[in-house]
Design a protein around this motif. Sequence first.
Motif, PDB file in Angstrom:
ATOM      1  N   ILE A 335       0.830  -1.206   0.000  1.00  0.00           N
ATOM      2  CA  ILE A 335       0.000   0.000   0.000  1.00  0.00           C
ATOM      3  C   ILE A 335       0.866   1.258   0.000  1.00  0.00           C
ATOM      4  CG2 ILE A 335      -1.739   1.295   1.277  1.00  0.00           C
ATOM      5  CD1 ILE A 335      -2.793  -1.192  -0.155  1.00  0.00           C
ATOM      6  N   THR A 336       1.981   1.223   0.695  1.00  0.00           N
ATOM      7  CA  THR A 336       2.890   2.375   0.684  1.00  0.00           C
ATOM      8  C   THR A 336       3.406   2.637  -0.723  1.00  0.00           C
ATOM      9  OG1 THR A 336       3.578   1.966   2.967  1.00  0.00           O
ATOM     10  CG2 THR A 336       5.036   3.331   1.610  1.00  0.00           C
ATOM     11  N   GLU A 337       3.809   1.576  -1.423  1.00  0.00           N
ATOM     12  CA  GLU A 337       4.272   1.752  -2.800  1.00  0.00           C
ATOM     13  C   GLU A 337       3.151   2.290  -3.676  1.00  0.00           C
ATOM     14  OE1 GLU A 337       6.559  -0.610  -6.427  1.00  0.00           O
ATOM     15  OE2 GLU A 337       5.535  -1.798  -4.870  1.00  0.00           O
ATOM     16  N   LEU A 338       1.951   1.758  -3.518  1.00  0.00           N
ATOM     17  CA  LEU A 338       0.803   2.241  -4.289  1.00  0.00           C
ATOM     18  C   LEU A 338       0.559   3.727  -4.031  1.00  0.00           C
ATOM     19  CD1 LEU A 338      -1.765   1.826  -6.036  1.00  0.00           C
ATOM     20  CD2 LEU A 338      -2.942   1.183  -3.909  1.00  0.00           C
ATOM     21  N   ASN A 339       0.541   4.112  -2.766  1.00  0.00           N
ATOM     22  CA  ASN A 339       0.267   5.504  -2.416  1.00  0.00           C
ATOM     23  C   ASN A 339       1.339   6.457  -2.939  1.00  0.00           C
ATOM     24  OD1 ASN A 339      -2.046   4.726  -1.061  1.00  0.00           O
ATOM     25  ND2 ASN A 339      -1.104   4.742   0.963  1.00  0.00           N
ATOM     26  N   GLN A 340       2.571   5.978  -2.978  1.00  0.00           N
ATOM     27  CA  GLN A 340       3.678   6.852  -3.368  1.00  0.00           C
ATOM     28  C   GLN A 340       3.907   6.915  -4.871  1.00  0.00           C
ATOM     29  OE1 GLN A 340       3.894   8.459  -0.219  1.00  0.00           O
ATOM     30  NE2 GLN A 340       5.912   8.799  -1.088  1.00  0.00           N
ATOM     31  N   THR A 341       3.566   5.841  -5.588  1.00  0.00           N
ATOM     32  CA  THR A 341       3.914   5.762  -7.016  1.00  0.00           C
ATOM     33  C   THR A 341       2.719   5.578  -7.942  1.00  0.00           C
ATOM     34  OG1 THR A 341       4.191   3.346  -7.114  1.00  0.00           O
ATOM     35  CG2 THR A 341       6.081   4.640  -6.316  1.00  0.00           C
ATOM     36  N   GLY A 342       1.604   5.082  -7.428  1.00  0.00           N
ATOM     37  CA  GLY A 342       0.447   4.816  -8.277  1.00  0.00           C
ATOM     38  C   GLY A 342       0.514   3.487  -9.008  1.00  0.00           C
ATOM     39  N   ASN A 346       0.795  -7.024 -10.313  1.00  0.00           N
ATOM     40  CA  ASN A 346      -0.465  -7.751 -10.204  1.00  0.00           C
ATOM     41  C   ASN A 346      -0.502  -8.617  -8.953  1.00  0.00           C
ATOM     42  OD1 ASN A 346      -3.061  -8.640 -11.341  1.00  0.00           O
ATOM     43  ND2 ASN A 346      -2.034 -10.611 -11.592  1.00  0.00           N
ATOM     44  N   ILE A 347       0.612  -9.273  -8.644  1.00  0.00           N
ATOM     45  CA  ILE A 347       0.625 -10.131  -7.457  1.00  0.00           C
ATOM     46  C   ILE A 347       0.528  -9.294  -6.188  1.00  0.00           C
ATOM     47  CG2 ILE A 347       3.158 -10.233  -7.212  1.00  0.00           C
ATOM     48  CD1 ILE A 347       2.811 -13.185  -6.447  1.00  0.00           C
ATOM     49  N   ALA A 348       1.078  -8.081  -6.217  1.00  0.00           N
ATOM     50  CA  ALA A 348       0.949  -7.183  -5.066  1.00  0.00           C
ATOM     51  C   ALA A 348      -0.502  -6.737  -4.894  1.00  0.00           C
ATOM     52  CB  ALA A 348       1.862  -5.973  -5.244  1.00  0.00           C
ATOM     53  N   ARG A 349      -1.188  -6.491  -6.005  1.00  0.00           N
ATOM     54  CA  ARG A 349      -2.604  -6.101  -5.944  1.00  0.00           C
ATOM     55  C   ARG A 349      -3.441  -7.226  -5.339  1.00  0.00           C
ATOM     56  NH1 ARG A 349      -3.208  -2.466 -11.540  1.00  0.00           N
ATOM     57  NH2 ARG A 349      -1.015  -1.893 -11.558  1.00  0.00           N
ATOM     58  N   GLN A 350      -3.172  -8.447  -5.781  1.00  0.00           N
ATOM     59  CA  GLN A 350      -3.897  -9.596  -5.239  1.00  0.00           C
ATOM     60  C   GLN A 350      -3.649  -9.742  -3.740  1.00  0.00           C
ATOM     61  OE1 GLN A 350      -2.895 -13.176  -7.315  1.00  0.00           O
ATOM     62  NE2 GLN A 350      -3.531 -12.411  -9.328  1.00  0.00           N
ATOM     63  N   LYS A 407       1.035 -18.180  -0.570  1.00  0.00           N
ATOM     64  CA  LYS A 407       1.859 -18.379  -1.766  1.00  0.00           C
ATOM     65  C   LYS A 407       2.219 -17.035  -2.386  1.00  0.00           C
ATOM     66  CE  LYS A 407       1.923 -20.798  -6.221  1.00  0.00           C
ATOM     67  NZ  LYS A 407       1.158 -21.678  -7.147  1.00  0.00           N
ATOM     68  N   ASN A 408       1.257 -16.125  -2.405  1.00  0.00           N
ATOM     69  CA  ASN A 408       1.523 -14.794  -2.935  1.00  0.00           C
ATOM     70  C   ASN A 408       2.633 -14.094  -2.164  1.00  0.00           C
ATOM     71  OD1 ASN A 408      -0.478 -15.066  -4.848  1.00  0.00           O
ATOM     72  ND2 ASN A 408      -1.531 -13.176  -4.320  1.00  0.00           N
ATOM     73  N   ILE A 409       2.587 -14.197  -0.848  1.00  0.00           N
ATOM     74  CA  ILE A 409       3.609 -13.555  -0.007  1.00  0.00           C
ATOM     75  C   ILE A 409       4.991 -14.099  -0.342  1.00  0.00           C
ATOM     76  CG2 ILE A 409       4.458 -13.303   2.351  1.00  0.00           C
ATOM     77  CD1 ILE A 409       2.091 -11.556   1.848  1.00  0.00           C
ATOM     78  N   LYS A 410       5.083 -15.415  -0.500  1.00  0.00           N
ATOM     79  CA  LYS A 410       6.373 -16.041  -0.811  1.00  0.00           C
ATOM     80  C   LYS A 410       6.892 -15.596  -2.169  1.00  0.00           C
ATOM     81  CE  LYS A 410       5.533 -20.173   2.002  1.00  0.00           C
ATOM     82  NZ  LYS A 410       5.293 -21.640   1.986  1.00  0.00           N
ATOM     83  N   ASN A 411       5.997 -15.467  -3.142  1.00  0.00           N
ATOM     84  CA  ASN A 411       6.413 -15.043  -4.481  1.00  0.00           C
ATOM     85  C   ASN A 411       6.729 -13.554  -4.535  1.00  0.00           C
ATOM     86  OD1 ASN A 411       6.114 -17.606  -5.582  1.00  0.00           O
ATOM     87  ND2 ASN A 411       3.974 -17.286  -6.127  1.00  0.00           N
ATOM     88  N   LEU A 412       5.990 -12.763  -3.776  1.00  0.00           N
ATOM     89  CA  LEU A 412       6.175 -11.318  -3.802  1.00  0.00           C
ATOM     90  C   LEU A 412       7.426 -10.892  -3.056  1.00  0.00           C
ATOM     91  CD1 LEU A 412       5.103  -8.443  -4.420  1.00  0.00           C
ATOM     92  CD2 LEU A 412       3.693  -8.630  -2.354  1.00  0.00           C
ATOM     93  N   ASP A 413       7.674 -11.527  -1.934  1.00  0.00           N
ATOM     94  CA  ASP A 413       8.787 -11.077  -1.077  1.00  0.00           C
ATOM     95  C   ASP A 413       9.481 -12.259  -0.417  1.00  0.00           C
ATOM     96  OD1 ASP A 413      10.432  -9.214   0.100  1.00  0.00           O
ATOM     97  OD2 ASP A 413       9.050  -8.719   1.725  1.00  0.00           O
ATOM     98  N   LYS A 415      12.535 -12.983   0.279  1.00  0.00           N
ATOM     99  CA  LYS A 415      13.643 -12.721   1.210  1.00  0.00           C
ATOM    100  C   LYS A 415      13.380 -11.553   2.155  1.00  0.00           C
ATOM    101  CE  LYS A 415      17.112 -14.563  -1.999  1.00  0.00           C
ATOM    102  NZ  LYS A 415      18.370 -14.270  -2.743  1.00  0.00           N
ATOM    103  N   GLY A 416      12.204 -10.970   2.075  1.00  0.00           N
ATOM    104  CA  GLY A 416      11.879  -9.855   2.949  1.00  0.00           C
ATOM    105  C   GLY A 416      12.393  -8.518   2.509  1.00  0.00           C
ATOM    106  N   ASN A 417      13.020  -8.449   1.341  1.00  0.00           N
ATOM    107  CA  ASN A 417      13.608  -7.192   0.872  1.00  0.00           C
ATOM    108  C   ASN A 417      12.549  -6.173   0.481  1.00  0.00           C
ATOM    109  OD1 ASN A 417      16.202  -8.208   1.188  1.00  0.00           O
ATOM    110  ND2 ASN A 417      16.260  -9.054  -0.882  1.00  0.00           N
ATOM    111  N   TYR A 418      11.465  -6.663  -0.089  1.00  0.00           N
ATOM    112  CA  TYR A 418      10.413  -5.745  -0.548  1.00  0.00           C
ATOM    113  C   TYR A 418       9.783  -5.009   0.642  1.00  0.00           C
ATOM    114  CZ  TYR A 418       5.989  -4.131  -2.547  1.00  0.00           C
ATOM    115  OH  TYR A 418       4.923  -3.356  -2.936  1.00  0.00           O
ATOM    116  N   ALA A 419       9.438  -5.763   1.678  1.00  0.00           N
ATOM    117  CA  ALA A 419       8.842  -5.165   2.867  1.00  0.00           C
ATOM    118  C   ALA A 419       9.793  -4.171   3.509  1.00  0.00           C
ATOM    119  CB  ALA A 419       8.437  -6.242   3.863  1.00  0.00           C
ATOM    120  N   LEU A 420      11.084  -4.495   3.505  1.00  0.00           N
ATOM    121  CA  LEU A 420      12.082  -3.601   4.096  1.00  0.00           C
ATOM    122  C   LEU A 420      12.203  -2.312   3.281  1.00  0.00           C
ATOM    123  CD1 LEU A 420      14.186  -3.371   6.363  1.00  0.00           C
ATOM    124  CD2 LEU A 420      15.859  -4.370   4.793  1.00  0.00           C
ATOM    125  N   THR A 421      12.196  -2.444   1.951  1.00  0.00           N
ATOM    126  CA  THR A 421      12.362  -1.271   1.082  1.00  0.00           C
ATOM    127  C   THR A 421      11.189  -0.309   1.215  1.00  0.00           C
ATOM    128  OG1 THR A 421      13.638  -2.539  -0.527  1.00  0.00           O
ATOM    129  CG2 THR A 421      12.580  -0.525  -1.317  1.00  0.00           C
TER     130      THR A 421
END
Length: 424
Positions: A335-342, A346-350, A407-413, A415-421
């Motif tokens: 949601i932070t990425e969405l709010n900041q960049t628009g 697709n997997i993040a949206r799901q 499964k989405n969480i595992k594919n999206l992130d 190693k946890g880097n996305y959540a950290l960024t």
Amino acid sequence: MSKKILVWFRNDLRLHDNEMLVDALAKSDSILPVYILDPRLFAKTKYDTLKTGNIRAKFILESVLALRDSLKKIGGNLFIAEGYPEDIIPKLVSEYEITEVYHHREVANEETFISTLLENALWKLRINLKHFIGHTLYNKEDLPFPIKDIPDAFNQFKRKIERDSIIKPCFLAPDRINVADVIDWGLLPSLADLNLIPQEKDQRSDFEFIGGESEGLIHLQKVIIAMQQAATTKNLILASKLSAWLAMGCLSPRKVYWEIKKMESIPNTKAMFNNILLGLLWRDYFRFMFKKHGNGFFSPNGFGSQGLVDEANEQENFNKWKSGQTGFAVVDAVITELNQTGYITNIARQTAALYLINNLEVSWVWGAAYFEEKLIDYNPASNWGNWANIAGVGNDQKTKNVFDFDKNIKNLDPKGNYALTWAS
């Protein structure tokens, strides 16, 4: 008397592969290209969200200005106005002795309602509103079935049209046009004029969307180059990020298809070609589903029955979700990425949708309305159609429970880097 055609641009802001424009030029002595900033596009919804937020509004304004510049280069211009099309266009018809009005037909209720209002107003002047269909990869008339018989299951739809339909070549962009003699072509408003505040660029994002046909074509070529490079390294993961230009009609889906298809024979690119094609087919599918089923996609129960809704805490939970403060790191990052960049994948949206619906027990329509405000690549059919599917109330009830949050969480992130960024 000379024939003048008013060409009303909406979500078709391009010169290439634009049958409406080509037909108008062929059948008139001069045209009046028009774009109208409708205040309804920037109004508040019943969910206390905006129809169009600042990020997409900026992209729209850039795309309109780019269209005007493109028209100027071939001897024309673009009339820009603010107000209701059903009020402005009839006045232009009378003032400039317009003999016919052209526009691209939309599929969602609010957009088609505006077309109906205009059609009724023009009927009183005995002027025809001619409809064109130019938003899909496959033309409606080329489908192997009438709209009412289109399969509800996406895989059946895909299999049948790929087997029995053709994708037509693109219409060439005009190199010269004659336009009506207009003294004041109008000014493009700023974001401030629309009561919107510009979004500061977030340094965590390595990509910037700039509206307009030329920018879309440039990015399409970058995607092709990226495909070539990925094929060499056999890195088959490629997010094209073409969706914003497709949503505003700065790029034609057929243009994307035929340009990408040139790469199909190059070793190791077929998977990437198929992935981009799949995205185009999903866009077509939802547009045709909207034509088939009407506005059932906007109802909370859709074509089934939505799950549990925690009405007592719904507003509070929704507020936490849309501000990226749920406490679930990956969802908050999305949601932070969405709010900041628009833009989010697709997997993040799901992932964000599943958490809102199943964990927070908020009605899915609230989330769909929020995405409508925030997404730079928003279009009604894809947004509301996807949300309905994730909520289990889509038109194809066989797809219920096919989405896997873990499964989405595992594919999206993984190693946890996305959540950290994207930690807020």
